[in-house]
Design a protein around this motif. Structure first.
Motif, short mmCIF file in Angstrom:
data_model
loop_
_atom_site.label_atom_id
_atom_site.label_comp_id
_atom_site.label_asym_id
_atom_site.label_seq_id
_atom_site.Cartn_x
_atom_site.Cartn_y
_atom_site.Cartn_z
N TRP A 25 132.64 69.48 34.32
CA TRP A 25 133.66 69.81 33.33
C TRP A 25 133.37 69.11 32.00
O TRP A 25 133.47 69.71 30.92
CB TRP A 25 135.03 69.44 33.86
CG TRP A 25 136.17 69.83 32.98
CD1 TRP A 25 136.35 71.01 32.32
CD2 TRP A 25 137.31 69.04 32.68
NE1 TRP A 25 137.54 71.00 31.63
CE2 TRP A 25 138.15 69.80 31.83
CE3 TRP A 25 137.71 67.77 33.06
CZ2 TRP A 25 139.36 69.31 31.35
CZ3 TRP A 25 138.92 67.30 32.59
CH2 TRP A 25 139.72 68.06 31.75
N VAL A 28 130.29 70.76 30.24
CA VAL A 28 130.58 72.08 29.68
C VAL A 28 131.56 71.99 28.51
O VAL A 28 131.35 72.60 27.47
CB VAL A 28 131.11 73.02 30.77
CG1 VAL A 28 131.65 74.30 30.17
CG2 VAL A 28 130.01 73.32 31.77
N SER A 29 132.64 71.22 28.67
CA SER A 29 133.67 71.21 27.63
C SER A 29 133.31 70.31 26.46
O SER A 29 133.42 70.73 25.30
CB SER A 29 135.02 70.81 28.21
OG SER A 29 134.97 69.49 28.69
N PHE A 54 131.43 78.45 24.28
CA PHE A 54 131.75 77.37 25.21
C PHE A 54 133.02 76.64 24.78
O PHE A 54 133.85 76.29 25.62
CB PHE A 54 130.60 76.37 25.34
CG PHE A 54 129.63 76.71 26.43
CD1 PHE A 54 130.01 76.66 27.76
CD2 PHE A 54 128.34 77.09 26.13
CE1 PHE A 54 129.13 76.98 28.77
CE2 PHE A 54 127.44 77.41 27.13
CZ PHE A 54 127.85 77.36 28.46
N SER A 59 134.41 76.87 28.54
CA SER A 59 134.91 75.69 29.25
C SER A 59 136.13 76.04 30.11
O SER A 59 136.31 75.48 31.19
CB SER A 59 135.25 74.57 28.27
OG SER A 59 136.22 74.98 27.35
#
Length: 86
Positions: A25, A28-29, A54, A59
């Motif tokens: 997480w 990706v975020s 993204f 995300s």
């Protein structure tokens, strides 16, 4: 196996799974959506720059997938340690 070792192993597996999900997480975020946004914007996905995608949608999609993955994996761990709910 003693009950104490069984509990310790259960929580060890649980914490490993949570750590792995939070790491994905974060990558990706934060990494893809904030830190590497300029490099990823050189590519596009569905007509949008990849870094923007993204940050805005990717995300969220990954987060939803992680929720289902966590639930599926925890159910398996619960069954392995015989603490599942039926």
């Amino acid at each position: 196996m003693s009950e104490h070792k069984s509990r310790a192993n259960y929580w060890k597996k649980n914490l490993r799974l949570v750590t792995m999900c939070l790491t994905v997480w974060f990558i990706v975020s934060y990494l893809f959506g904030v830190i590497l946004v300029d490099q990823l914007n050189a590519f596009s996905l569905g007509g949008y720059q990849l870094g923007f995608w993204f940050a805005q949608q990717g995300s969220i999609y990954v987060f939803v997938v992680l929720i289902f993955f966590y639930a599926w994996r925890m159910n398996k761990i619960d069954r392995d340690f015989d603490v599942h709910e039926d």
